[in-house]
Write a protein that holds these residues in place. Structure first.
Motif, PDB file in Angstrom:
ATOM      1  N   HIS A 162       0.827  -1.198   0.000  1.00 12.65           N
ATOM      2  CA  HIS A 162       0.000   0.000   0.000  1.00 12.65           C
ATOM      3  C   HIS A 162       0.870   1.260   0.000  1.00 12.65           C
ATOM      4  O   HIS A 162       0.550   2.250  -0.663  1.00 12.65           O
ATOM      5  CB  HIS A 162      -0.899   0.025   1.235  1.00 12.65           C
ATOM      6  CG  HIS A 162      -2.000  -0.986   1.225  1.00 12.65           C
ATOM      7  ND1 HIS A 162      -2.891  -1.099   0.184  1.00 12.65           N
ATOM      8  CD2 HIS A 162      -2.361  -1.934   2.150  1.00 12.65           C
ATOM      9  CE1 HIS A 162      -3.762  -2.062   0.450  1.00 12.65           C
ATOM     10  NE2 HIS A 162      -3.454  -2.586   1.638  1.00 12.65           N
ATOM     11  N   LEU A 163       1.965   1.207   0.741  1.00 13.03           N
ATOM     12  CA  LEU A 163       2.883   2.345   0.786  1.00 13.03           C
ATOM     13  C   LEU A 163       3.549   2.544  -0.573  1.00 13.03           C
ATOM     14  O   LEU A 163       3.756   3.687  -1.011  1.00 13.03           O
ATOM     15  CB  LEU A 163       3.940   2.127   1.866  1.00 13.03           C
ATOM     16  CG  LEU A 163       3.429   2.053   3.310  1.00 13.03           C
ATOM     17  CD1 LEU A 163       4.595   1.768   4.262  1.00 13.03           C
ATOM     18  CD2 LEU A 163       2.723   3.331   3.711  1.00 13.03           C
ATOM     19  N   ASP A 164       3.896   1.451  -1.245  1.00 12.99           N
ATOM     20  CA  ASP A 164       4.516   1.544  -2.565  1.00 12.99           C
ATOM     21  C   ASP A 164       3.580   2.246  -3.546  1.00 12.99           C
ATOM     22  O   ASP A 164       4.010   3.088  -4.347  1.00 12.99           O
ATOM     23  CB  ASP A 164       4.862   0.148  -3.089  1.00 12.99           C
ATOM     24  CG  ASP A 164       5.958  -0.517  -2.279  1.00 12.99           C
ATOM     25  OD1 ASP A 164       6.734   0.213  -1.622  1.00 12.99           O
ATOM     26  OD2 ASP A 164       6.037  -1.758  -2.284  1.00 12.99           O
ATOM     27  N   ASP A 165       2.303   1.925  -3.457  1.00  4.86           N
ATOM     28  CA  ASP A 165       1.316   2.534  -4.344  1.00  4.86           C
ATOM     29  C   ASP A 165       1.257   4.047  -4.127  1.00  4.86           C
ATOM     30  O   ASP A 165       1.245   4.835  -5.083  1.00  4.86           O
ATOM     31  CB  ASP A 165      -0.055   1.898  -4.070  1.00  4.86           C
ATOM     32  CG  ASP A 165      -1.140   2.436  -4.987  1.00  4.86           C
ATOM     33  OD1 ASP A 165      -0.868   2.611  -6.190  1.00  4.86           O
ATOM     34  OD2 ASP A 165      -2.262   2.692  -4.504  1.00  4.86           O
ATOM     35  N   LEU A 222       2.600   7.432  -6.580  1.00  6.46           N
ATOM     36  CA  LEU A 222       1.757   8.586  -6.898  1.00  6.46           C
ATOM     37  C   LEU A 222       2.419   9.872  -6.420  1.00  6.46           C
ATOM     38  O   LEU A 222       2.389  10.893  -7.126  1.00  6.46           O
ATOM     39  CB  LEU A 222       0.385   8.413  -6.240  1.00  6.46           C
ATOM     40  CG  LEU A 222      -0.619   9.555  -6.458  1.00  6.46           C
ATOM     41  CD1 LEU A 222      -0.826   9.823  -7.951  1.00  6.46           C
ATOM     42  CD2 LEU A 222      -1.953   9.233  -5.778  1.00  6.46           C
ATOM     43  N   PHE A 223       3.033   9.828  -5.243  1.00  8.81           N
ATOM     44  CA  PHE A 223       3.727  11.004  -4.713  1.00  8.81           C
ATOM     45  C   PHE A 223       4.848  11.434  -5.663  1.00  8.81           C
ATOM     46  O   PHE A 223       4.983  12.622  -5.991  1.00  8.81           O
ATOM     47  CB  PHE A 223       4.298  10.688  -3.334  1.00  8.81           C
ATOM     48  CG  PHE A 223       4.990  11.846  -2.671  1.00  8.81           C
ATOM     49  CD1 PHE A 223       4.289  12.726  -1.849  1.00  8.81           C
ATOM     50  CD2 PHE A 223       6.350  12.079  -2.861  1.00  8.81           C
ATOM     51  CE1 PHE A 223       4.920  13.802  -1.241  1.00  8.81           C
ATOM     52  CE2 PHE A 223       6.992  13.151  -2.253  1.00  8.81           C
ATOM     53  CZ  PHE A 223       6.273  14.009  -1.445  1.00  8.81           C
ATOM     54  N   LEU A 224       5.654  10.488  -6.126  1.00  7.00           N
ATOM     55  CA  LEU A 224       6.750  10.815  -7.040  1.00  7.00           C
ATOM     56  C   LEU A 224       6.219  11.360  -8.362  1.00  7.00           C
ATOM     57  O   LEU A 224       6.801  12.279  -8.953  1.00  7.00           O
ATOM     58  CB  LEU A 224       7.606   9.565  -7.280  1.00  7.00           C
ATOM     59  CG  LEU A 224       8.318   8.976  -6.053  1.00  7.00           C
ATOM     60  CD1 LEU A 224       9.122   7.743  -6.445  1.00  7.00           C
ATOM     61  CD2 LEU A 224       9.217  10.008  -5.381  1.00  7.00           C
ATOM     62  N   SER A 234      -1.532   7.371   2.555  1.00  6.89           N
ATOM     63  CA  SER A 234      -0.910   6.067   2.819  1.00  6.89           C
ATOM     64  C   SER A 234      -1.568   5.373   3.999  1.00  6.89           C
ATOM     65  O   SER A 234      -1.742   4.145   3.994  1.00  6.89           O
ATOM     66  CB  SER A 234       0.598   6.234   3.068  1.00  6.89           C
ATOM     67  OG  SER A 234       0.854   7.031   4.204  1.00  6.89           O
ATOM     68  N   LEU A 235      -1.999   6.139   5.002  1.00  5.61           N
ATOM     69  CA  LEU A 235      -2.727   5.539   6.120  1.00  5.61           C
ATOM     70  C   LEU A 235      -4.121   5.100   5.692  1.00  5.61           C
ATOM     71  O   LEU A 235      -4.646   4.095   6.189  1.00  5.61           O
ATOM     72  CB  LEU A 235      -2.821   6.524   7.284  1.00  5.61           C
ATOM     73  CG  LEU A 235      -1.527   6.678   8.091  1.00  5.61           C
ATOM     74  CD1 LEU A 235      -1.616   7.872   9.032  1.00  5.61           C
ATOM     75  CD2 LEU A 235      -1.233   5.416   8.888  1.00  5.61           C
ATOM     76  N   LEU A 238      -3.461  13.217  -2.364  1.00  2.00           N
ATOM     77  CA  LEU A 238      -2.365  13.254  -3.339  1.00  2.00           C
ATOM     78  C   LEU A 238      -2.884  13.550  -4.739  1.00  2.00           C
ATOM     79  O   LEU A 238      -2.278  14.321  -5.487  1.00  2.00           O
ATOM     80  CB  LEU A 238      -1.609  11.926  -3.324  1.00  2.00           C
ATOM     81  CG  LEU A 238      -0.663  11.690  -2.146  1.00  2.00           C
ATOM     82  CD1 LEU A 238      -0.083  10.282  -2.190  1.00  2.00           C
ATOM     83  CD2 LEU A 238       0.461  12.720  -2.133  1.00  2.00           C
ATOM     84  N   GLU A 239      -3.975  12.931  -5.107  1.00  2.00           N
ATOM     85  CA  GLU A 239      -4.512  13.137  -6.450  1.00  2.00           C
ATOM     86  C   GLU A 239      -4.957  14.576  -6.635  1.00  2.00           C
ATOM     87  O   GLU A 239      -4.701  15.194  -7.668  1.00  2.00           O
ATOM     88  CB  GLU A 239      -5.695  12.184  -6.685  1.00  2.00           C
ATOM     89  CG  GLU A 239      -6.153  12.134  -8.133  1.00  2.00           C
ATOM     90  CD  GLU A 239      -5.058  11.669  -9.080  1.00  2.00           C
ATOM     91  OE1 GLU A 239      -4.772  12.417 -10.060  1.00  2.00           O
ATOM     92  OE2 GLU A 239      -4.463  10.601  -8.847  1.00  2.00           O
ATOM     93  N   ALA A 240      -5.599  15.133  -5.600  1.00  2.00           N
ATOM     94  CA  ALA A 240      -6.111  16.501  -5.709  1.00  2.00           C
ATOM     95  C   ALA A 240      -5.022  17.541  -5.459  1.00  2.00           C
ATOM     96  O   ALA A 240      -5.068  18.638  -6.013  1.00  2.00           O
ATOM     97  CB  ALA A 240      -7.255  16.702  -4.721  1.00  2.00           C
TER      98      ALA A 240
END
Length: 501
Positions: A149-152, A156-158, A186-187, A199-201
């Motif tokens: 889940h953190l990898d996902d 997106l963050f990068l 991530s949580l 993150l998306e917004a």
């Protein structure tokens, strides 16, 4: 007639003076009694703090409690009286006596804790039973299957950072905000297999971050004068419409949907539901809701505050940033680091762990004492008797810079202390690093937090150089319950573009 009127006027004036004298005499008795309360006058501290809790209320209200506490302990030593019945402690002895004791140091009642949970409860038996029930879900072995889940979220963050940079060499970025968004999302994934959408917004959706900060500052401030807050709370609720808690409603909605439409998702909520279904009398529906909510609302700040601290102090010390990047790149070029990195690989990276531990030490996420109530019979600490029912606790902001524990340069950000010090000294530092608390009440989510922290740190500095946009300007730190940071504009660029290869 005039004489009679004069007599009456004199009598009235005399009665007013008598009443005023009685009031002043009563106030004097109260102040003297408060000052000498149970012998606490022997413990040094600001005089005003010894007679009224308004002193610490004001220090927290001004968001300066973390720095004021450090100054007071520098001046007065390991015990400081910060309220009529409140003692701030700072020493390894205090951690052992107050926080690792098995003789009944309980938490006081906090404000806003109608949702009974493992963090807020005063009941030691309930806390112990709940921790035994839930504890297995927070071991390193248990949290590792949640790593994907953190990898996902990291990917997106990068992606978002690369979009901000675009075709340029670098770009200004509000990393204080973006790291908060990463932590929340991530949580959300770890707990519910669902991002909250930050993150998306790229914005504070529904004002959740702002609302959460206001709530925590409110609890911290008014918690210093809890009896007054009860009155103010009733007045406030009458005069103003009560704000809804969007995060709480999100959690309630997710739980309801999962119960109505069960899934085989690998996340914390599935584990909580399994516990509840297997033993509803031990892990009630109320416990389930509290655990799911607390997992997000308390954990996000510890992680976000530490991440901000890491990027800020690494930008302040570019030589440390380059050393960190070298370890990461060397590991990657040796084929020992996946992309994205895995926690099992990171735990072998001494400098990454040193930077993380040093950030946790140098900028702990709390700025007030972890309050406990002295048990029956009281205790003796640093040669001073402290009576039962006194509120006492260790301040992480102070103890984490104790020179007798962390070295004479404890006021300096220096990750090397975790590598170059003698093994016994490192053990002592780890034992007394107080950011996650200590004893039975230590943070249950520590292993998960460490995985979150180290994974995003590795990916940030594998890919980017990060600098301060205004190095001459200090950031702003809120010195209340939480030491949340703001006003830290950064510049981010592809690795090697700002600091050189």
């Amino acid at each position: 007639m005039e004489s009679t009127q004069h007599i009456v006027t004199s009598l009235i004036s005399s009665a007013r003076v008598d009443r005023l004298a009685i009031v002043l005499f009563g106030l004097a008795i109260y102040l003297v009694r408060t000052y000498y309360y149970h012998g606490l006058n022997k413990i040094p501290g600001p005089f005003i703090a010894s007679i009224t809790s308004l002193w610490k209320w004001n220090a927290v209200r001004r968001e300066e409690m973390h720095t004021i506490s450090a100054e007071l302990h520098d001046k007065f030593g390991p015990l400081v009286r910060i309220g009529p019945n409140h003692i701030s402690a700072s020493s390894a002895e205090a951690i052992n006596v107050v926080h690792r004791a098995r003789n009944g140091f309980l938490k006081p009642k906090y404000l806003g804790t109608d949702l009974h949970n493992i963090f807020s409860t005063q009941d030691a038996e309930y806390h112990g039973a709940l921790k035994r029930t839930m504890g297995s879900l927070y071991t390193t072995t248990a949290v590792m299957p949640l790593e994907f889940h953190l990898d996902d979220c990291t990917k997106l963050f990068l992606t978002k950072m690369n979009e901000l940079i675009g075709s340029r060499k670098s770009a200004p970025v509000d990393l204080a905000g973006w790291l908060q968004y990463y932590t929340f999302d991530s949580l959300g994934m770890i707990n519910f297999s669902q991002k909250l959408g930050f993150l998306e917004a790229g914005v504070d959706l529904d004002g959740i971050c702002h609302y959460d900060h206001d709530q925590m500052l409110y609890f911290a401030t008014w918690g210093q004068i809890a009896s007054t807050e009860r009155v103010w709370s009733n007045v406030k609720d009458y005069l103003f419409s009560k704000k809804e808690n969007p995060l709480f409603h999100f959690v309630v909605k997710i739980i309801k949907e999962r119960q109505e439409n069960p899934t085989d998702s690998t996340d914390m909520l599935s584990s909580f539901l399994a516990l509840h279904n297997a033993a509803p009398e031990k892990f009630t529906a109320r416990d389930l809701l509290a655990a799911a909510y607390i997992n997000v609302v308390t954990a996000h700040d510890v992680v976000a505050i530490t991440l901000r601290g890491a990027v800020y102090w690494l930008a302040r010390h570019p030589e440390v940033q380059k050393k960190l990047q070298k370890e990461i790149i060397d590991m990657a070029e040796a084929g020992k680091l996946s992309n994205p990195s895995q926690y099992s690989e990171i735990t072998t990276m001494s400098y990454v762990l040193a930077v993380t531990n040093e950030t946790l030490r140098y900028h702990p996420s709390t700025g007030i004492i972890f309050e406990r109530v002295c048990p029956k019979g009281g205790v003796t600490l640093h040669g001073q008797y402290i009576p039962e029912n006194t509120h006492i606790g260790v301040n992480a902001w102070v103890i984490n810079r104790d020179k007798s524990i962390f070295g004479e340069d404890a006021d300096t950000f220096r990750p090397e202390r975790w590598i170059e010090s003698e093994p016994a000294a490192v053990t002592k530092m780890k034992m007394n690093l107080f950011t996650f608390g200590a004893g039975a009440r230590h943070c249950i989510g520590r292993n998960l937090a460490m995985m979150q922290l180290t994974k995003i740190i590795v990916e940030l500095y594998r890919n980017y150089d990060i600098m301060l946009a205004q190095p001459e300007k200090e950031w702003k730190v809120s010195g209340g319950w939480l030491t949340r940071q703001s006003d830290m504009p950064m510049i981010i660029g592809k690795r090697g573009s700002l600091l050189g290869a």
